[in-house]
Scaffold this motif. Structure first.
Motif, PDB file in Angstrom:
ATOM      1  N   PRO A 148       0.644  -1.128   0.372  1.00 36.54           N
ATOM      2  CA  PRO A 148      -0.184   0.214  -0.040  1.00 36.54           C
ATOM      3  C   PRO A 148       1.048   1.469   0.070  1.00 36.54           C
ATOM      4  CG  PRO A 148      -0.882  -1.410   2.131  1.00 36.54           C
ATOM      5  CD  PRO A 148       0.732  -1.666   1.181  1.00 36.54           C
ATOM      6  N   TYR A 149       0.296   2.256  -0.709  1.00 36.99           N
ATOM      7  CA  TYR A 149       1.197   3.409  -0.657  1.00 36.99           C
ATOM      8  C   TYR A 149       0.634   4.381  -0.971  1.00 36.99           C
ATOM      9  CZ  TYR A 149       4.545   7.496  -2.413  1.00 36.99           C
ATOM     10  OH  TYR A 149       5.934   8.038  -2.129  1.00 36.99           O
ATOM     11  N   VAL A 150       0.165   5.830  -0.020  1.00 41.99           N
ATOM     12  CA  VAL A 150      -0.555   6.844  -0.257  1.00 41.99           C
ATOM     13  C   VAL A 150       0.103   7.857  -0.687  1.00 41.99           C
ATOM     14  CG1 VAL A 150      -1.872   8.691   1.948  1.00 41.99           C
ATOM     15  CG2 VAL A 150      -1.808   6.558   2.041  1.00 41.99           C
ATOM     16  N   LEU A 151      -0.125   8.258  -2.247  1.00 41.88           N
ATOM     17  CA  LEU A 151       0.272   9.410  -2.071  1.00 41.88           C
ATOM     18  C   LEU A 151       0.543  10.696  -1.303  1.00 41.88           C
ATOM     19  CD1 LEU A 151      -0.693   9.386  -5.780  1.00 41.88           C
ATOM     20  CD2 LEU A 151       0.356   7.879  -4.908  1.00 41.88           C
ATOM     21  N   PRO A 152       1.994  11.593  -1.440  1.00 44.46           N
ATOM     22  CA  PRO A 152       2.008  12.638  -1.063  1.00 44.46           C
ATOM     23  C   PRO A 152       1.697  13.475  -1.111  1.00 44.46           C
ATOM     24  CG  PRO A 152       3.621  11.797  -1.551  1.00 44.46           C
ATOM     25  CD  PRO A 152       3.193  11.087  -1.835  1.00 44.46           C
ATOM     26  N   VAL A 153       1.339  13.693  -2.617  1.00 44.09           N
ATOM     27  CA  VAL A 153       0.978  14.420  -3.115  1.00 44.09           C
ATOM     28  C   VAL A 153      -0.676  14.559  -4.279  1.00 44.09           C
ATOM     29  CG1 VAL A 153       0.730  16.726  -5.328  1.00 44.09           C
ATOM     30  CG2 VAL A 153       2.978  16.265  -3.127  1.00 44.09           C
TER      31      VAL A 153
END
Length: 388
Positions: A219-224
């Motif tokens: 899982p990876y939440v985009l910082p922008v």
């Protein structure tokens, strides 16, 4: 998401290092050279823009190329973007989403090396991979090396949907990829080179700076936010399943501050209780479908996206449900009704999907029709993987 899952996600995010963050791997490649960068608001190191960071380090950035939505990411979807001067740095910005879509010979005459750093979201109809392919072609034509700073794919676990039938090639589908391709941009570039997808089957001189400590199913939440209408983690994860509605007479949240998380139209009044009213929002959707009309439908803002992850599939049940519930079925796929609609064949990338939904063909039967091409793609994909 449970507290344990949230903690695990935070730990994963801290371990992952994007290509841009690994300066020691690419600064030696650009030191003393005239550099051009294709970038947007997602091109960051920590909280600082890549261009600003490199300028501070003394890198000679002679120009920046801007993709759809512009260099600082504030143009609406599909809106033409003009050349400009970046206010913060004074660097010239050449738009690749206006009068031209790739750098010219003149643009690259004073450039020694190019850098590509755009966040992608892992679907065929997101145009950043098209911008990358055109940049690769321009680099090959002008004998310039290209450094690709790789970033995680937030939908990296997902490889699904029909592989594009090239009969339906378009600006939102240029390559024989499934709807969700399961690649990072670095892997896509290697595939485009290796499979001869660039014009005249040319091969660009590319070097990928890989993401450290990354695997596709992380899982990876985009910082922008990657673009104005993908402005929440929820919208990014729902995007592979909801973007197909751009080929229907349904508003998918454009004209609200929660696009790609709701679906509806005025026709569903009395059928669905949930409602929203699209309005013109500058920089997001100036003239959305059903502007200033109350739309009724489905609210997915609280939908558990872990269900998508567990299934490993795009959700085609929502489009089937909304078609079956529609009191105006003859309008559902009629792209002549609005310039905000695409042709469903272009969106899905296949010619039989419209009739299958009309005929209420079970989704598992629809899937069986495209499975051979999808399986062949999955096998081919293995050759280009940089990550497990």
């Amino acid at each position: 998401m449970t507290k344990l899952q949230a903690n695990q996600l935070e730990e994963t995010q801290q371990e992952i290092k994007t290509g841009a963050e690994q300066l020691d791997l690419y600064l030696p490649l650009i030191k003393g050279k005239r550099v051009a960068i294709l970038a947007n608001q997602t091109s960051i190191i920590g909280k600082t823009h890549l261009v600003d960071s490199l300028q501070t380090l003394g890198v000679n950035i002679v120009k920046v190329f801007g993709p759809e939505h512009g260099f600082r990411g504030n143009a609406s979807a599909g809106a033409k973007v003009s050349d400009d001067i970046d206010e913060q740095t004074g660097i010239p910005i050449i738009s690749l989403y206006g009068r031209k879509n790739k750098p010219s010979k003149e643009d690259l005459a004073d450039v020694d090396v190019l850098i590509y750093d755009l966040q992608d979201v892992g679907v065929r109809f997101y145009t950043n991979i098209n911008a990358l392919a055109r940049l690769m072609e321009a680099c090959q034509e002008n004998k310039k090396p290209l450094i690709i700073l790789d970033r995680p794919n937030p939908n990296g676990y997902l490889i699904d949907g029909p592989v594009l039938d090239m009969k339906y090639k378009s600006g939102i589908g240029m390559f024989p990829l499934p709807m969700a391709h399961g690649l990072t941009v670095g892997e896509f570039a290697m595939m485009a080179n290796g499979e001869g997808w660039l014009t005249n089957q040319v091969k660009a001189d590319i070097q990928v700076i890989p993401v450290a400590n990354y695997a596709h199913d992380m899982p990876y939440v985009l910082p922008v936010a990657p673009s104005p209408n993908l402005n929440t983690p929820q919208s990014v994860l729902l995007y592979p399943s909801l973007c197909m509605f751009e080929g229907t007479y349904i508003n998918l949240g454009r004209g609200t501050y929660f696009p790609f998380t709701v679906l509806g139209s005025p026709a569903y009044k009395g059928i669905y209780e949930f409602s929203f009213t699209p309005t013109g929002i500058k920089g997001m959707a100036e003239t959305p479908l059903f502007m200033d009309q109350v739309c009724y439908g489905i609210d997915l803002r609280e939908y558990d996206t872990e269900k998508l992850r567990e299934s490993g599939q795009i959700n085609f049940e929502w489009i089937r449900e909304l078609y079956q519930a529609s009191p105006e079925k003859e309008k559902f796929f009629d792209s002549k009704l609005s310039n905000q609609m695409n042709n469903i064949e272009i969106q899905i990338g296949r010619g039989d999907f419209r009739q299958q939904i009309i005929d209420d063909v079970p989704i598992e039967v629809i899937r069986a029709g495209w499975e051979p091409e999808l399986s062949a793609y999955k096998k081919m994909r293995m050759k280009y993987l940089l990550y497990p």
